[in-house]
Design an enzyme around this catalytic site. Structure first.
Site, PDB file in Angstrom:
ATOM      1  N   GLU A   5      -3.206 -10.510 -20.397  1.00  0.00           N
ATOM      2  CA  GLU A   5      -4.278 -10.163 -19.569  1.00  0.00           C
ATOM      3  C   GLU A   5      -5.488 -10.081 -20.166  1.00  0.00           C
ATOM      4  OE1 GLU A   5      -2.728  -7.746 -16.401  1.00  0.00           O
ATOM      5  OE2 GLU A   5      -4.797  -6.721 -16.345  1.00  0.00           O
ATOM      6  N   HIS A  38       4.165  -1.930 -14.647  1.00  0.00           N
ATOM      7  CA  HIS A  38       4.941  -2.927 -13.970  1.00  0.00           C
ATOM      8  C   HIS A  38       6.325  -2.572 -13.893  1.00  0.00           C
ATOM      9  CE1 HIS A  38       1.676  -6.190 -14.991  1.00  0.00           C
ATOM     10  NE2 HIS A  38       1.015  -5.353 -14.270  1.00  0.00           N
ATOM     11  N   ASN A  89       2.293 -10.862 -14.032  1.00  0.00           N
ATOM     12  CA  ASN A  89       2.066  -9.623 -13.395  1.00  0.00           C
ATOM     13  C   ASN A  89       2.958  -9.787 -11.961  1.00  0.00           C
ATOM     14  OD1 ASN A  89      -0.307 -10.789 -14.553  1.00  0.00           O
ATOM     15  ND2 ASN A  89      -1.028  -8.802 -14.209  1.00  0.00           N
TER      16      ASN A  89
HETATM   17  P1  FAE Z   1       5.194  -0.140  -4.562  1.00  0.00           P
HETATM   18  O1  FAE Z   1       3.809  -0.929  -4.175  1.00  0.00           O
HETATM   19  O2  FAE Z   1       4.947   1.041  -5.712  1.00  0.00           O
HETATM   20  O3  FAE Z   1       5.279   0.591  -3.135  1.00  0.00           O
HETATM   21  C1  FAE Z   1       6.271   1.770  -3.117  1.00  0.00           C
HETATM   22  C2  FAE Z   1       5.750   2.765  -2.084  1.00  0.00           C
HETATM   23  O4  FAE Z   1       6.732   3.647  -1.959  1.00  0.00           O
HETATM   24  C3  FAE Z   1       4.778   3.666  -2.711  1.00  0.00           C
HETATM   25  O5  FAE Z   1       3.421   3.727  -1.793  1.00  0.00           O
HETATM   26  C4  FAE Z   1       5.226   5.026  -2.865  1.00  0.00           C
HETATM   27  O6  FAE Z   1       4.502   6.009  -2.516  1.00  0.00           O
HETATM   28  C5  FAE Z   1       6.278   4.804  -1.947  1.00  0.00           C
HETATM   29  N1  FAE Z   1       7.477   6.026  -1.996  1.00  0.00           N
HETATM   30  C6  FAE Z   1       7.996   6.109  -3.368  1.00  0.00           C
HETATM   31  N2  FAE Z   1       9.170   7.134  -3.065  1.00  0.00           N
HETATM   32  C7  FAE Z   1       9.163   7.392  -1.762  1.00  0.00           C
HETATM   33  C8  FAE Z   1       9.814   8.348  -1.025  1.00  0.00           C
HETATM   34  N3  FAE Z   1      10.747   8.924  -1.573  1.00  0.00           N
HETATM   35  N4  FAE Z   1       9.558   8.516   0.214  1.00  0.00           N
HETATM   36  C9  FAE Z   1       8.543   7.671   0.885  1.00  0.00           C
HETATM   37  N5  FAE Z   1       7.698   6.874   0.129  1.00  0.00           N
HETATM   38  C10 FAE Z   1       7.899   6.769  -1.235  1.00  0.00           C
HETATM   39  O7  FAE Z   1       6.266  -0.819  -4.757  1.00  0.00           O
HETATM   40  N6  FAE Z   1       0.761  -6.224 -10.268  1.00  0.00           N
HETATM   41  C11 FAE Z   1       0.306  -7.358 -10.177  1.00  0.00           C
HETATM   42  O8  FAE Z   1       0.771  -8.476  -9.830  1.00  0.00           O
HETATM   43  N7  FAE Z   1      -1.175  -7.767 -10.536  1.00  0.00           N
HETATM   44  C12 FAE Z   1      -1.931  -6.805 -11.112  1.00  0.00           C
HETATM   45  O9  FAE Z   1      -3.078  -6.971 -11.163  1.00  0.00           O
HETATM   46  C13 FAE Z   1      -1.609  -5.395 -11.147  1.00  0.00           C
HETATM   47  N8  FAE Z   1      -2.207  -4.344 -11.587  1.00  0.00           N
HETATM   48  C14 FAE Z   1      -1.616  -3.053 -11.578  1.00  0.00           C
HETATM   49  C15 FAE Z   1      -2.557  -2.159 -12.092  1.00  0.00           C
HETATM   50  C16 FAE Z   1      -2.099  -0.834 -12.012  1.00  0.00           C
HETATM   51  C17 FAE Z   1      -2.763   0.370 -12.522  1.00  0.00           C
HETATM   52  C18 FAE Z   1      -0.694  -0.331 -11.373  1.00  0.00           C
HETATM   53  C19 FAE Z   1      -0.173   0.898 -11.355  1.00  0.00           C
HETATM   54  C20 FAE Z   1       0.170  -1.524 -11.000  1.00  0.00           C
HETATM   55  C21 FAE Z   1      -0.268  -2.867 -11.129  1.00  0.00           C
HETATM   56  N9  FAE Z   1       0.505  -3.776 -10.699  1.00  0.00           N
HETATM   57  C22 FAE Z   1      -0.102  -5.283 -10.702  1.00  0.00           C
HETATM   58  C23 FAE Z   1       2.034  -3.521 -10.468  1.00  0.00           C
HETATM   59  C24 FAE Z   1       2.058  -3.911  -8.832  1.00  0.00           C
HETATM   60  O10 FAE Z   1       1.080  -2.986  -7.975  1.00  0.00           O
HETATM   61  C25 FAE Z   1       3.574  -3.214  -8.400  1.00  0.00           C
HETATM   62  O11 FAE Z   1       4.180  -4.338  -9.103  1.00  0.00           O
HETATM   63  C26 FAE Z   1       3.574  -3.301  -7.042  1.00  0.00           C
HETATM   64  O12 FAE Z   1       2.825  -2.422  -6.528  1.00  0.00           O
HETATM   65  C27 FAE Z   1       5.089  -2.796  -6.596  1.00  0.00           C
HETATM   66  O13 FAE Z   1       5.403  -3.166  -5.356  1.00  0.00           O
HETATM   67  P2  FAE Z   1       6.628  -2.372  -4.631  1.00  0.00           P
HETATM   68  O14 FAE Z   1       6.669  -2.902  -3.173  1.00  0.00           O
HETATM   69  O15 FAE Z   1       7.906  -2.702  -5.536  1.00  0.00           O
END
Ligand code: FAE
Length: 534
Positions: free
Chosen positions: A390, A475, A513
Site C-alpha cells: 500500500e 491486520h 487489506n
Molecule cells: P474489529 O473491527 O476489531 O471489532 C471487534 C470489536 O470487539 C472492537 O470494537 C473491540 O473493542 C470489541 N471487543 C474486543 N473484545 C471484547 C470483549 N471482550 N467484550 C466486548 N467487546 C470486545 O473486528 N483493514 C482494511 O481492510 N483496510 C484498511 O485500510 C485498514 N487499515 C487499518 C489501519 C489500522 C491502524 C488498523 C488498526 C487496522 C486497519 N485495518 C484495515 C484492519 C481492519 O480494521 C480490521 O481487519 C477489522 O476492523 C477487523 O474486523 P473485525 O470485525 O474482525
C-alpha cells in the site's frame, strides 16, 4: 462521552419480565427513550460481542429478520466532542483520546529524524489499542464501530484467483457474485475520481509512488476506499474543515470517512431492534439450560470496573475481532467453561504478512507536505514476489522526501493462542523472527525500486538505524478458523447457538487489506444462520 447509549426501543422477543426483575429504574429510563446500558439479569434473544465489521453485519441482519439484538462493546461510543470541539484527536497530536489504557503513546512510527515521537498521555479508554504479545504488537480499534474507527478505509476485494488460498472452504462463486458486492454496497465503497487524483496536491505522494513503481515495471493499482470523495474534494478546495487532509486516521476521523457508525450500524439502529452497551467487556459465556449466561464488566473511562453483570442470551455471536474472540474462546475452553469446543480453538493466527518501510527520495522528488490520510493505491507484486504494498501517507504536515509503505505479504507462519494459567492470561506464540519472510517479500519490490531510482531505505522511522517496521500488525486474522473450529458458516463446534462472525474465521492471510472480506464472509454466514437456525 455518552457511553450508556441505548439504541432502539420496543424489544420484541426480549423477555420483558426477566428484564424488569431488578432493573426497574433502568427500564424507566429506557422507556423514556433515555440512556441505559444493558441491565444485570436481562434476557436477550441475541447477544453480539463486539461492534466491528462482523458484529455490525450480524446485528443488522438479525434485526432485519425480526430478532432483538444487544451488542456489547468494550470501547466507548465516540459521539461527543472533547475540549477542542472535536470528537477525535489528530494523528500528529495524540492525546488522552488516542490510546486504549496507556500512559504513554505507542505510535506505529516511533521515531522521526532521530527523535522519538512517543509521549505521555493520561490513561483513558482511547480509540487505538496497541495490544502487546511477546513477539508482536497488534493494533486494533476500540469503540462502537471497531476497526472502522481507526483504519485507512482501504476497501479491497482480493483477486479471485487468490481467493482459494484466503478461504479454502468457501465457494468463490457465491462470494464474488453475491457477498462481496453486498459488502461493498453496505460499506459504501467507491473509487477516487482519477482526473481529480491526477491534479490534487494531497495525492502527490501517491503519484510519486506510482512513478517509482512503474519505472521498475511493477503493476500499480488503484484501491477503493470508504472515504466520501466529494467531501475530500471540498477539503482540498477549502470549503469544509480538513479531515483526511488534516491527517485524521489512526485516532479517528472527524468528517469524511464512512465508518460502520455511518453505514451498517446506522441501518441497524434504524430497525429499532438493536441496543448497544459501550464500555462493557464480556468475560465469560457459559451454558445455562439451552441458553447462555454472558458475564461482563462495565468500565469507566479510566478502565476501572464499575459493575459486573450477568445476562442470559439465547444465542451469542462472537465478534470481538481476531484477538478478542480468540482470547475469549481459548480461555473459556481451557478453564472448563466451554469444554466441548474443539482442538482448533486458538489456532491458525496470522498477521496478514504486515511489514512497513520507508524510502528516502531525492531532493528533487518531493512527496508533498499536504498528504491525504486515506490511501488510494498499491503496488501489486503478489504473484511474482508475494507482496502487495500500500502506498501509504506520512501526514506530518512537512515535506519529508519519504515514500512510506505498508506491505501485505505471503507469510507462511501461523501462531497459536494458549491459556497461561499461572499468569491468568492468554498468550500468543508469534515470534518476531517470523517476520523475515515478509521482509524478504517486501524487498522484492523495494530493493528493485531503490536500485532503479538510486535511493535508499529510511532508517529513522522505527528506531535508530532500523529499516523494517516488523514489530506490529494492523491486520490480525484467524484463531477460530472457519470450517475447523466452526462449521463452514461460523457455528462453533460443540455448542448450539454459539457463532463466530469476525476476522478470527480467516486463516491468517487475506492477500489484501481484510475488512471487505471480513464483511462479505459475515454477510454470507449470517444469511445461512438466519435461514436455517432462527
Ligand atoms: P474489529 O473491527 O476489531 O471489532 C471487534 C470489536 O470487539 C472492537 O470494537 C473491540 O473493542 C470489541 N471487543 C474486543 N473484545 C471484547 C470483549 N471482550 N467484550 C466486548 N467487546 C470486545 O473486528 N483493514 C482494511 O481492510 N483496510 C484498511 O485500510 C485498514 N487499515 C487499518 C489501519 C489500522 C491502524 C488498523 C488498526 C487496522 C486497519 N485495518 C484495515 C484492519 C481492519 O480494521 C480490521 O481487519 C477489522 O476492523 C477487523 O474486523 P473485525 O470485525 O474482525
Amino acid at each position: 462521552m455518552n457511553n450508556d447509549v441505548m439504541w432502539g426501543k420496543g424489544s420484541r422477543g426480549f423477555s420483558r419480565r426477566s428484564f424488569m426483575v431488578g432493573t426497574s429504574s433502568i427500564v424507566g429510563l429506557a422507556a423514556l427513550g433515555g440512556r441505559a446500558a444493558i441491565a444485570d439479569a436481562a434476557r436477550v434473544p441475541a447477544l453480539v460481542i463486539g461492534s466491528g465489521y462482523g458484529g455490525s453485519v450480524a446485528a443488522l441482519r438479525l434485526a432485519e429478520a425480526g430478532v432483538d439484538v444487544h451488542v456489547v462493546e468494550l470501547g466507548m461510543s465516540w459521539d461527543t466532542p472533547g475540549p477542542d470541539g472535536k470528537i477525535f484527536a489528530n494523528t500528529t497530536k495524540p492525546d488522552y483520546r488516542s490510546f486504549w489504557l496507556r500512559t504513554r503513546t505507542k505510535q506505529p512510527l516511533s521515531n522521526f529524524l532521530g527523535f522519538p515521537l512517543d509521549k505521555d498521555v493520561p490513561r483513558y479508554t482511547g480509540i487505538l489499542d496497541a495490544e502487546d504479545f511477546a513477539g508482536i504488537s497488534v493494533y486494533q480499534g476500540r469503540g462502537v464501530g471497531g476497526g472502522s474507527l481507526v483504519n485507512g478505509g482501504m476497501a479491497v476485494t482480493p483477486r479471485r484467483q487468490h481467493f482459494g488460498a484466503v478461504l479454502p472452504s468457501v465457494n468463490p462463486d457465491e462470494m464474488y457474485d453475491v457477498y462481496y458486492p453486498r459488502a461493498n454496497a453496505g460499506l459504501g465503497v467507491t473509487n477516487v475520481d482519477p482526473a481529480w487524483w491526477e491534479g490534487t496536491d494531497c495525492y502527490q505522494y501517491a503519484r510519486v509512488g506510482r512513478k517509482h513503481a512503474q519505472r521498475s515495471a511493477f503493476p500499480f493499482v488503484f484501491v477503493p476506499n470508504v472515504y466520501d470523495w466529494e467531501y475530500m474534494k471540498q477539503e482540498a478546495s477549502g470549503a469544509v474543515p480538513h479531515s483526511a487532509l488534516a491527517g485524521e486516521v489512526l485516532y479517528g476521523n472527524n468528517h469524511g470517512k464512512k465508518t460502520l457508525v455511518k453505514t451498517y450500524l446506522a441501518r441497524a439502529k434504524a430497525t429499532g431492534r438493536v441496543t448497544i452497551s459501550p464500555l462493557h467487556r464480556v468475560t465469560s459465556v457459559a451454558p445455562a439450560g439451552g441458553a447462555y449466561t454472558v458475564t461482563m464488566e462495565q468500565l469507566d473511562t479510566t478502565g476501572a470496573v464499575t459493575a459486573t453483570k450477568s445476562v442470559t442470551a439465547d444465542r451469542v455471536f462472537f465478534a470481538a475481532g481476531s484477538v478478542g474472540t480468540s482470547k475469549l474462546l481459548t480461555k473459556l475452553k481451557a478453564t472448563g467453561v466451554l469444554p466441548n469446543l474443539n482442538g482448533e480453538i486458538g489456532k491458525g493466527w496470522g498477521d496478514n504478512g504486515n511489514v512497513m518501510c520507508g524510502r528516502a527520495n531525492h531532493l528533487w522528488d518531493p512527496t508533498g507536505k499536504l498528504q491525504s490520510a486515506m490511501p488510494t493505491a498499491g503496488i501489486d507484486n503478489w504473484d511474482a514476489g508475494g507482496a502487495f504494498a500500500e502506498v501509504a501517507p506520512l501526514p506530518t504536515g512537512i515535506e519529508t522526501w519519504a515514500s512510506f509503505y505498508l506491505s501485505i505479504t505471503r507469510n507462511p507462519h501461523r501462531a497459536e493462542f494458549t491459556w497461561n494459567a499461572g499468569a491468568g492470561r492468554v498468550d500468543l506464540s508469534w515470534q518476531t523472527a517470523w517476520k523475515q519472510p515478509s521482509i524478504d517479500a517486501a524487498k522484492t519490490i523495494f530493493d528493485k525500486i531503490n536500485a532503479k531510482e538510486g535511493t535508499i531505505y529510511r532508517t529513522d522511522l522505527f528506531g535508530a538505524y532500523k529499516i523494517w517496521g516488523d514489530h506490529l500488525t494492523y491486520h490480525p486474522l484467524g484463531g477460530v478458523v472457519l470450517n475447523k473450529a466452526t462449521d463452514n458458516h461460523g457455528r462453533l463446534h460443540g455448542y448450539r447457538g454459539l457463532y463466530v462472525m469476525d476476522g478470527s474465521l480467516i486463516p491468517g492471510n487475506a492477500s489484501v487489506n481484510p475488512f471487505v472480506t471480513i464483511t462479505a464472509l459475515a454477510e454470507r454466514n449470517i444469511e445461512a444462520i438466519v435461514t436455517a437456525d432462527l
